[in-house]
Design a protein around this motif. Structure first.
Motif, short mmCIF file in Angstrom:
data_model
loop_
_atom_site.label_atom_id
_atom_site.label_comp_id
_atom_site.label_asym_id
_atom_site.label_seq_id
_atom_site.Cartn_x
_atom_site.Cartn_y
_atom_site.Cartn_z
N ASP A 76 0.83 -1.20 0.00
CA ASP A 76 0.00 0.00 0.00
C ASP A 76 0.86 1.26 0.00
N TRP A 77 2.00 1.20 0.71
CA TRP A 77 2.91 2.36 0.70
C TRP A 77 3.50 2.57 -0.70
N LEU A 78 3.92 1.49 -1.37
CA LEU A 78 4.50 1.63 -2.70
C LEU A 78 3.51 2.25 -3.67
N VAL A 79 2.27 1.76 -3.65
CA VAL A 79 1.24 2.31 -4.54
C VAL A 79 1.02 3.79 -4.23
N PHE A 80 0.91 4.12 -2.95
CA PHE A 80 0.71 5.52 -2.53
C PHE A 80 1.87 6.40 -2.99
N THR A 81 3.09 5.92 -2.80
CA THR A 81 4.27 6.72 -3.12
C THR A 81 4.41 6.93 -4.62
N LEU A 82 4.19 5.87 -5.41
CA LEU A 82 4.29 6.02 -6.86
C LEU A 82 3.21 6.95 -7.40
N ARG A 83 2.00 6.82 -6.89
CA ARG A 83 0.94 7.72 -7.35
C ARG A 83 1.21 9.15 -6.93
N SER A 84 1.86 9.35 -5.78
CA SER A 84 2.23 10.70 -5.36
C SER A 84 3.25 11.32 -6.31
N ALA A 85 3.98 10.45 -7.03
CA ALA A 85 4.94 10.92 -8.03
C ALA A 85 4.34 10.88 -9.44
N SER A 86 2.99 10.78 -9.51
CA SER A 86 2.26 10.76 -10.79
C SER A 86 2.60 9.54 -11.63
N ILE A 87 2.89 8.43 -10.95
CA ILE A 87 3.15 7.16 -11.63
C ILE A 87 2.05 6.19 -11.25
N GLU A 88 1.35 5.66 -12.25
CA GLU A 88 0.37 4.62 -11.97
C GLU A 88 1.11 3.28 -11.95
N PRO A 89 1.19 2.64 -10.79
CA PRO A 89 2.04 1.44 -10.68
C PRO A 89 1.54 0.26 -11.49
N VAL A 90 2.46 -0.39 -12.16
CA VAL A 90 2.19 -1.66 -12.84
C VAL A 90 2.93 -2.73 -12.05
N ILE A 91 2.17 -3.52 -11.29
CA ILE A 91 2.77 -4.54 -10.41
C ILE A 91 2.95 -5.82 -11.22
N ALA A 92 4.21 -6.18 -11.48
CA ALA A 92 4.50 -7.36 -12.28
C ALA A 92 4.57 -8.63 -11.44
N CYS A 93 5.10 -8.52 -10.21
CA CYS A 93 5.27 -9.68 -9.32
C CYS A 93 4.97 -9.24 -7.89
N MET A 94 4.47 -10.19 -7.10
CA MET A 94 4.22 -9.92 -5.68
C MET A 94 4.94 -10.96 -4.84
N ALA A 95 5.74 -10.50 -3.90
CA ALA A 95 6.49 -11.37 -2.99
C ALA A 95 6.60 -10.66 -1.66
N GLU A 96 6.41 -11.39 -0.57
CA GLU A 96 6.38 -10.74 0.75
C GLU A 96 7.77 -10.43 1.27
N GLU A 97 8.74 -11.28 0.98
CA GLU A 97 10.07 -11.10 1.55
C GLU A 97 10.98 -10.34 0.58
N TYR A 98 11.76 -9.43 1.14
CA TYR A 98 12.64 -8.61 0.29
C TYR A 98 13.71 -9.44 -0.43
N PRO A 99 14.30 -10.49 0.15
CA PRO A 99 15.25 -11.29 -0.63
C PRO A 99 14.61 -11.87 -1.90
N THR A 100 13.34 -12.26 -1.82
CA THR A 100 12.65 -12.76 -3.01
C THR A 100 12.47 -11.65 -4.03
N GLN A 101 12.09 -10.46 -3.55
CA GLN A 101 11.94 -9.32 -4.46
C GLN A 101 13.26 -9.02 -5.17
N LEU A 102 14.37 -9.07 -4.44
CA LEU A 102 15.67 -8.80 -5.06
C LEU A 102 16.03 -9.86 -6.09
N ALA A 103 15.67 -11.11 -5.83
CA ALA A 103 15.92 -12.17 -6.82
C ALA A 103 15.13 -11.92 -8.10
N LEU A 104 13.92 -11.42 -7.95
CA LEU A 104 13.10 -11.12 -9.12
C LEU A 104 13.66 -9.92 -9.89
N VAL A 105 14.18 -8.94 -9.16
CA VAL A 105 14.85 -7.81 -9.82
C VAL A 105 16.06 -8.30 -10.60
#
Length: 306
Positions: free
Chosen positions: A208-237
């Motif tokens: 919810d924070w990421l969506v809020f922050t991106l929209r505050s920067a006039s970016i409509e977020p396109v969420i490609a992947c969802m993962a709860e743990e940051y190590p998993t997010q980094l592997a996807l990056v």
């Protein structure tokens, strides 16, 4: 005389809405909760639960008794805190919870410190999302919690809770190493317009924070992947599947293929310890907060020299 454990069982059903949920909160079986309430019915001579479809509901008499139980249990907690404060000993049992990255990044060092200096204190650690930690501390299920919020989207703390700031956790943007913007000294979010993003699940603080922050920067977020743990997010990056905003406490080991770039303006979350104000005099609470503060200082110093 009314039994405190039976009052606690009734109060838990009143708060959580069912025998099963109360049992989960008290870490006992549903049959144990039902037995306690049955004994309380015999003590009071009043019907406290009745059938309601496939479940049960509390009667009016039970609701009245549960309201008294809340006050009684609060007085007992205050008395126990005062007595522990009078003795000045860090002893007994402490139920604590933290969100996942704090459980991994702060709690081990804090618990080792407590065991070394206060061997007669037993701390049971749970891992829970920040919103649930706040709710469970306020209800008395937990004695202390570690939560986080973002500086541009603070979390409301209910009346009756105290808190201490432990750490400001700066977040950087993680982008694939072959991205055209990789290696920059800093980036503005607007420069990442049109990128795919990796986040936690909808309804979590970080999503919810990421969506809020991106929209505050006039970016409509396109969420490609969802993962709860940051190590998993980094592997996807690293696999080139999107970008993520990752706090420093959440990145123990950054895989090859990831470039971390600071953001301008800086994005940061604040990590707190919270506890019920009525229990603030407990030496165990003070000792736990001090151990968490020391672990946080050690972590901040490690970031400063890295």
């Amino acid at each position: 005389m009314l039994d405190l454990n039976r009052l606690k069982a009734l109060h838990a059903v009143h708060v959580y809405g069912s025998v099963g949920a109360a049992a989960d909160a008290l870490m006992v079986t549903p049959s144990a909760v039902s037995q306690q309430i049955a004994k309380l019915e015999r003590e009071t001579g009043a019907k406290l639960m009745e059938r309601n479809g496939r479940g049960v509901r509390l009667t009016d008499a039970a609701g009245l008794l549960a309201e008294h139980a809340e006050r009684i249990l609060a007085l007992v907690e205050t008395a126990e805190a005062d007595f522990e404060a009078l003795r000045g000993e860090v002893v007994g049992r402490l139920n604590a919870a933290a969100f996942p990255t704090a459980s991994r990044g702060l709690m081990p060092a804090a618990l080792v410190e407590l065991r070394k200096h206060h061997p007669d204190l037993w701390v049971q650690l749970h891992e829970r999302d920040p919103e649930r930690v706040v709710r469970d501390v306020a209800r008395g299920e937990l004695d202390l919690g570690v939560i986080q919020d973002w500086l541009n989207r603070p979390m409301a703390i209910p009346d009756g809770l105290s808190r201490a700031t432990l750490l400001d956790d700066i977040a950087d943007v993680a982008i694939p190493a072959d991205h055209p913007l990789a290696g920059r000294k800093e980036l503005e979010l607007a420069q990442l317009h049109g990128e795919r993003w990796i986040s936690g699940s909808p309804g979590t603080v970080c999503h919810d924070w990421l969506v809020f922050t991106l929209r505050s920067a006039s970016i409509e977020p396109v969420i490609a992947c969802m993962a709860e743990e940051y190590p998993t997010q980094l592997a996807l990056v690293a696999a080139g599947l999107g970008c993520a905003i990752v706090p420093r406490l959440g990145r123990d080991c950054v895989p090859d293929g990831v470039s971390l770039v600071p953001l301008r303006p800086r994005q940061s979350r604040r990590i707190y310890a919270i506890w019920r104000s009525d229990a603030a005099r407990r030496p165990a609470i003070r000792a736990m907060v001090e151990a968490l503060a020391e672990a946080s200082r050690t972590q901040a110093n490690a970031w400063a020299v890295s």
